[in-house]
Write a protein that holds these residues in place. Structure first.
Motif, PDB file in Angstrom:
ATOM      1  N   GLU A  38       0.813  -1.213   0.000  1.00 29.29           N
ATOM      2  CA  GLU A  38       0.000   0.000   0.000  1.00 29.29           C
ATOM      3  C   GLU A  38       0.853   1.272   0.000  1.00 29.29           C
ATOM      4  OE1 GLU A  38      -2.180   0.609   3.650  1.00 29.29           O
ATOM      5  OE2 GLU A  38      -3.899   1.462   2.614  1.00 29.29           O
ATOM      6  N   GLY A  39       2.107   1.161   0.429  1.00 30.28           N
ATOM      7  CA  GLY A  39       2.889   2.366   0.735  1.00 30.28           C
ATOM      8  C   GLY A  39       3.827   2.834  -0.348  1.00 30.28           C
ATOM      9  N   ILE A  40       4.826   3.562   0.071  1.00 30.67           N
ATOM     10  CA  ILE A  40       5.838   4.134  -0.822  1.00 30.67           C
ATOM     11  C   ILE A  40       7.229   3.786  -0.271  1.00 30.67           C
ATOM     12  CG2 ILE A  40       4.350   6.035  -1.588  1.00 30.67           C
ATOM     13  CD1 ILE A  40       5.817   7.862   0.396  1.00 30.67           C
ATOM     14  N   PRO A  41       8.262   3.879  -1.115  1.00 27.66           N
ATOM     15  CA  PRO A  41       9.597   3.428  -0.679  1.00 27.66           C
ATOM     16  C   PRO A  41      10.198   4.251   0.462  1.00 27.66           C
ATOM     17  CG  PRO A  41       9.600   4.055  -3.023  1.00 27.66           C
ATOM     18  CD  PRO A  41       8.210   4.216  -2.541  1.00 27.66           C
ATOM     19  N   SER A  42       9.710   5.453   0.680  1.00 22.45           N
ATOM     20  CA  SER A  42      10.380   6.341   1.636  1.00 22.45           C
ATOM     21  C   SER A  42       9.593   6.549   2.929  1.00 22.45           C
ATOM     22  CB  SER A  42      10.613   7.693   0.968  1.00 22.45           C
ATOM     23  OG  SER A  42       9.390   8.177   0.471  1.00 22.45           O
ATOM     24  N   TYR A  43       8.594   5.713   3.183  1.00 16.89           N
ATOM     25  CA  TYR A  43       7.814   5.883   4.402  1.00 16.89           C
ATOM     26  C   TYR A  43       7.786   4.602   5.219  1.00 16.89           C
ATOM     27  CZ  TYR A  43       3.943   6.650   7.584  1.00 16.89           C
ATOM     28  OH  TYR A  43       3.182   6.765   8.722  1.00 16.89           O
ATOM     29  N   PRO A  44       7.989   4.625   6.527  1.00 14.47           N
ATOM     30  CA  PRO A  44       8.348   5.821   7.307  1.00 14.47           C
ATOM     31  C   PRO A  44       9.799   6.266   7.103  1.00 14.47           C
ATOM     32  CG  PRO A  44       8.196   3.891   8.728  1.00 14.47           C
ATOM     33  CD  PRO A  44       7.805   3.443   7.364  1.00 14.47           C
ATOM     34  N   ASP A  45      10.611   5.423   6.436  1.00 12.61           N
ATOM     35  CA  ASP A  45      11.966   5.863   6.108  1.00 12.61           C
ATOM     36  C   ASP A  45      12.410   5.140   4.837  1.00 12.61           C
ATOM     37  OD1 ASP A  45      13.034   3.245   6.791  1.00 12.61           O
ATOM     38  OD2 ASP A  45      12.728   3.820   8.883  1.00 12.61           O
ATOM     39  N   VAL A  46      13.575   5.473   4.350  1.00  8.30           N
ATOM     40  CA  VAL A  46      13.999   4.908   3.064  1.00  8.30           C
ATOM     41  C   VAL A  46      14.493   3.463   3.178  1.00  8.30           C
ATOM     42  CG1 VAL A  46      14.469   7.088   1.899  1.00  8.30           C
ATOM     43  CG2 VAL A  46      16.249   6.038   3.287  1.00  8.30           C
ATOM     44  N   GLY A  47      14.337   2.881   4.360  1.00  4.60           N
ATOM     45  CA  GLY A  47      14.673   1.464   4.511  1.00  4.60           C
ATOM     46  C   GLY A  47      13.469   0.558   4.324  1.00  4.60           C
ATOM     47  N   ARG A  48      12.306   1.150   3.992  1.00  7.30           N
ATOM     48  CA  ARG A  48      11.060   0.376   3.998  1.00  7.30           C
ATOM     49  C   ARG A  48      11.059  -0.828   3.048  1.00  7.30           C
ATOM     50  NH1 ARG A  48       5.454   1.022   5.180  1.00  7.30           N
ATOM     51  NH2 ARG A  48       4.809  -1.135   5.513  1.00  7.30           N
ATOM     52  N   PHE A  49      11.518  -0.616   1.814  1.00  6.95           N
ATOM     53  CA  PHE A  49      11.513  -1.730   0.859  1.00  6.95           C
ATOM     54  C   PHE A  49      12.272  -2.931   1.432  1.00  6.95           C
ATOM     55  CE2 PHE A  49      10.908   0.151  -3.736  1.00  6.95           C
ATOM     56  CZ  PHE A  49       9.575   0.332  -3.465  1.00  6.95           C
ATOM     57  N   TRP A  50      13.425  -2.645   2.006  1.00  5.17           N
ATOM     58  CA  TRP A  50      14.318  -3.738   2.441  1.00  5.17           C
ATOM     59  C   TRP A  50      13.745  -4.422   3.682  1.00  5.17           C
ATOM     60  CZ3 TRP A  50      15.410  -3.034  -2.031  1.00  5.17           C
ATOM     61  CH2 TRP A  50      15.844  -1.829  -2.554  1.00  5.17           C
ATOM     62  N   GLU A  51      13.057  -3.620   4.495  1.00  9.52           N
ATOM     63  CA  GLU A  51      12.404  -4.186   5.667  1.00  9.52           C
ATOM     64  C   GLU A  51      11.288  -5.155   5.237  1.00  9.52           C
ATOM     65  OE1 GLU A  51      11.325  -0.846   8.286  1.00  9.52           O
ATOM     66  OE2 GLU A  51       9.554  -2.108   8.697  1.00  9.52           O
ATOM     67  N   VAL A  52      10.546  -4.732   4.216  1.00 11.45           N
ATOM     68  CA  VAL A  52       9.456  -5.595   3.728  1.00 11.45           C
ATOM     69  C   VAL A  52      10.024  -6.853   3.062  1.00 11.45           C
ATOM     70  CG1 VAL A  52       7.466  -5.723   2.168  1.00 11.45           C
ATOM     71  CG2 VAL A  52       7.893  -3.627   3.473  1.00 11.45           C
ATOM     72  N   VAL A  53      11.132  -6.709   2.359  1.00 11.76           N
ATOM     73  CA  VAL A  53      11.758  -7.889   1.734  1.00 11.76           C
ATOM     74  C   VAL A  53      12.096  -8.910   2.819  1.00 11.76           C
ATOM     75  CG1 VAL A  53      13.858  -8.726   0.583  1.00 11.76           C
ATOM     76  CG2 VAL A  53      12.665  -6.715  -0.315  1.00 11.76           C
ATOM     77  N   ASP A  54      12.682  -8.445   3.922  1.00 12.40           N
ATOM     78  CA  ASP A  54      13.043  -9.371   5.011  1.00 12.40           C
ATOM     79  C   ASP A  54      11.807  -9.922   5.715  1.00 12.40           C
ATOM     80  OD1 ASP A  54      15.678  -9.131   4.450  1.00 12.40           O
ATOM     81  OD2 ASP A  54      16.170  -7.774   6.098  1.00 12.40           O
ATOM     82  N   LYS A  55      10.834  -9.039   5.948  1.00 13.43           N
ATOM     83  CA  LYS A  55       9.635  -9.457   6.671  1.00 13.43           C
ATOM     84  C   LYS A  55       8.906 -10.598   5.958  1.00 13.43           C
ATOM     85  CE  LYS A  55       5.183  -7.550   8.195  1.00 13.43           C
ATOM     86  NZ  LYS A  55       4.385  -6.303   8.238  1.00 13.43           N
ATOM     87  N   HIS A  56       8.744 -10.471   4.648  1.00 11.34           N
ATOM     88  CA  HIS A  56       7.978 -11.483   3.916  1.00 11.34           C
ATOM     89  C   HIS A  56       8.872 -12.460   3.155  1.00 11.34           C
ATOM     90  CE1 HIS A  56       4.313  -9.516   5.066  1.00 11.34           C
ATOM     91  NE2 HIS A  56       4.658  -8.383   4.477  1.00 11.34           N
ATOM     92  N   LYS A  57      10.150 -12.384   3.396  1.00 12.79           N
ATOM     93  CA  LYS A  57      11.109 -13.312   2.742  1.00 12.79           C
ATOM     94  C   LYS A  57      10.879 -13.330   1.232  1.00 12.79           C
ATOM     95  CE  LYS A  57      12.970 -14.929   6.617  1.00 12.79           C
ATOM     96  NZ  LYS A  57      12.853 -13.566   7.193  1.00 12.79           N
ATOM     97  N   ILE A  58      10.983 -12.151   0.663  1.00 12.03           N
ATOM     98  CA  ILE A  58      10.728 -12.005  -0.774  1.00 12.03           C
ATOM     99  C   ILE A  58      11.848 -12.677  -1.568  1.00 12.03           C
ATOM    100  CG2 ILE A  58      10.451 -10.310  -2.649  1.00 12.03           C
ATOM    101  CD1 ILE A  58       8.235 -10.013  -0.540  1.00 12.03           C
TER     102      ILE A  58
END
Ligand code: WTA
Length: 648
Positions: free
Chosen positions: A330-350
């Motif tokens: 739902e979000g954007i790469p820079s919210y809440p910070d610019v680490g979001r994409f990488w956090e989501v990659v780890d969270k869902h084991k992309i």
């Protein structure tokens, strides 16, 4: 950076690939020499209610352009994306939904759940009077209901038109009216980057100019207090609770329409590109599987929005047809910070991550510490789409996100092509940073000189066209087949003209250089200069406007506007801000002008045609090579434009 840089497929990629290098070469040759045989076989990946016996029946011959694939086949796409997976993978997650707010709960929607949600939505649409062939406009944020709504339309044979949630009420109204939608699906509000988007209020405004809409189905998303108009507006959750959780999929002919998607061209209003059923789903599912070398059990994340074609083909239809687990963010790469994409990659084991060069460039600018903090060991393959990727961004992606071990696929295609046309197949095709490499099966790219001469030698430069039809190709422009024919098939007769320029190197690799027409690519989003010009001149103080693109470090291209004011108006900063806001309001935030230059006069030929070549050069701050200006009605105009240029 050197074009000689070549990355051979890794041993791991070669070991697991669906298609080896030799197979690619053999299959490619077969796909173009025997399209009927090749695509008849590929069509078997789809469940047909009646198998097609006629495969390809298409001609690019001007003016009798006609594109048909699998025309006597009968199928339903929703059944292919859901029902056929239920026995084997009913409990497998089909969609992972990651919310804008990282503290909110993610949702894991299994194929069984998807079946129920889509069936209920389909029944609700029927109860609102939607029938096969009717158009439904979907104006939703990136929430699962967007996918449910698309699949529900496909289930009952309604034609969906998804309008990006960032478009203004005016833009929405235009798109609703063009295809006569009687039903609009929206939400109370959307969320993006910690902000809310007033979707329902936008729909209310749009409907003042779209009187044909009878029903609005509203998702209760943020819970904001919104106006519900008694007989017109219906809450999704209330209606869905009152209908059956199953709905038979409608038998659809392969050439029945699936969706309309509005996209910008070089002139006039956005056009409703029409895709049909059989060819589209065969092509979407095959390209999704081979381009990403997708295997059962992998988690695949494409960061696009369903408002664009990438979201249609590579978030919803391709992955679900393949029984994949697809992520909706739902979000954007820079919210809440610019680490979001990488956090989501780890969270869902992309395992497979697919994004746009503009996002890569922005994250690259934020430094490496954010990406270094992440684990990212689940990643296997990286994709890019939407605009040319500069080799520096490619290398950054490769080194920092892929940690040197992930394959990168740069996928070139368009709303009109339905799926990827030029891209490496991982494990089969060596990559070169900045090149989309080689054509997909059945795709015959050709390079033409601007005057239309076929460039037969391997090493060539010019405009990119395609010689023969492929199954995923758009069939027409909604309500305007002659515009379809003149836009894509008239300039270079006998070919599909892409609007892109390209170079082909000595290895036959394609390097897309960007649009050669008046279409802009702003952060991977397509916009027509004509649309922005028409928004500007609708302002009471503006007499004339010309819009061109210029190179922009982050967005790829920026929007440069030359504006002539009505006599007596004051050209000050305040008016520039007013005009920027005006365009935002008329089209949407993505169309916000970057630079505005006051132009007392525009360079015109004696017949009154604006010479855009000159305007582009000045905007690029490259006025040393303006070319022939002798045909100008008033050459002094150019001196003024150069003196007051905004991009220095
Ligand atoms: C550009 C998006 C270079 C191109 C799927 C095309 C690209 C336009 C690439 C279509 C790429 C898309 N490399 N340029 N990998 N992918 N483009 O319709 O100019 O939104 O014509 O479809 O984007 O944009 P559209």
């Amino acid at each position: 950076m050197s074009e000689q840089l070549v990355f051979q497929p890794s041993a791991a990629a070669i070991a697991r690939t669906h298609v080896t290098k030799d197979q690619y070469e053999q299959l490619y040759a077969r796909s173009v020499s025997d399209p009927n045989g090749f695509w008849a076989e590929q069509a078997q990946r789809i469940d047909w209610m009646k198998s097609p016996t006629i495969i390809k029946n298409s001609t690019f011959q001007y003016p009798d352009v006609s594109i048909k694939w699998f025309e006597d086949g009968v199928l339903n796409i929703s059944a292919n994306c859901i029902d056929r997976h239920l026995v084997e993978r009913g409990d497998q997650v089909a969609i992972i939904w990651e919310p804008d707010d990282p503290k909110a709960e993610a949702e894991y929607i299994t194929y069984a759940k998807l079946h129920e949600k889509v069936s209920r939505c389909a029944n609700v649409l029927k109860s609102l009077g939607v029938r096969k062939g009717d158009r439904v406009t979907i104006y939703l944020p990136m929430i699962p209901q967007a996918a449910y709504a698309m699949l529900a339309c496909a289930r009952i044979g309604a034609i969906h038109s998804v309008v990006f949630g960032g478009f203004s009420p005016d833009a929405l109204a235009g798109r609703i009216n063009d295809c006569d939608s009687k039903v609009v699906i929206t939400a109370d509000e959307g969320r993006r980057g910690g902000k809310t988007v007033p979707l329902k209020a936008n729909v209310d405004k749009a409907l003042q100019d779209a009187p044909g809409v009878e029903k609005v189905l509203v998702v209760h998303n943020t819970g904001a207090d919104v106006l519900m108009k008694g007989s017109r507006d219906v809450w999704w959750h209330e209606a869905a609770a009152g209908v059956e959780p199953f709905c038979d999929p409608e038998p659809m002919n392969a050439e029945d329409p699936l969706f309309i998607l509005y996209t910008s061209g070089s002139t006039g209003k956005p056009k409703g590109v029409l895709h049909t059923t059989g060819g589209y789903i065969v092509y979407a599912s095959l390209t999704h599987q081979l381009n990403f070398d997708y295997r059962d059990g992998e988690v695949y994340w494409c960061t696009a929005d369903v408002g664009w074609v990438t979201g249609h083909t590579y978030i919803v239809y391709g992955p679900l047809a393949n029984g994949a687990t697809t992520v909706m963010f739902e979000g954007i790469p820079s919210y809440p910070d610019v680490g979001r994409f990488w956090e989501v990659v780890d969270k869902h084991k992309i395992n497979i991550f697919h994004t746009a060069p503009t996002a890569i460039r922005a994250l690259m600018g934020a430094g490496t510490e954010w990406v270094e903090k992440a684990d990212l060991s689940s990643l296997r393959l990286l994709g890019t789409v939407g605009e040319p990727i500069n080799p520096e961004a490619w290398m950054w992606y490769h080194k920092n996100v892929g940690r040197g071990r992930c394959e990168i696929v740069d996928t070139w295609w368009q709303t009109e092509t339905g799926g990827v046309l030029i891209s490496p197949l991982p494990g089969a095709i060596a990559t070169k940073p900045g090149s989309a490499t080689l054509p997909f099966f059945g795709v015959e790219p050709i390079v033409l000189s601007p005057e239309g001469r076929l460039q037969e030698q391997t090493k060539a430069e010019g405009v990119l066209a395609i010689k023969e039809s492929w199954p995923g190709q758009a069939r027409t422009i909604w309500g305007d087949h002659s515009r379809f024919v003149s836009t894509y098939f008239e300039t270079y007769k006998g070919y599909y003209f892409t609007g892109d320029g390209c170079r082909r190197d000595e290895d036959g690799y394609y390097w897309i250089t960007g649009r050669v027409d008046d279409v802009l690519n702003i952060s991977g989003h397509r916009l027509g200069t004509a649309e922005i010009e028409s928004a500007l001149v609708s302002h009471p103080k503006v007499s004339e406007a010309a819009v061109v693109g210029y190179p922009h470090d982050l967005k790829g291209q920026g929007i440069y506007c030359y504006v002539t004011l009505m006599s007596g108006e004051t050209s000050d900063e305040a008016l520039k801000i007013e005009l920027r806001n005006w365009v935002r309001k008329e089209i949407g935030p993505i169309a916000t002008p970057d630079l505005i230059q006051w132009a007392p006069g525009l360079p015109k030929t004696r017949s009154g045609k604006i010479m855009r070549r000159i305007l582009r050069k000045v905007a690029e701050n490259d006025f040393g090579s303006l070319g022939d200006t002798s045909t100008l009605a008033d050459p002094a105009v150019v001196t003024d434009l150069i003196e007051n240029r905004q991009n220095r």
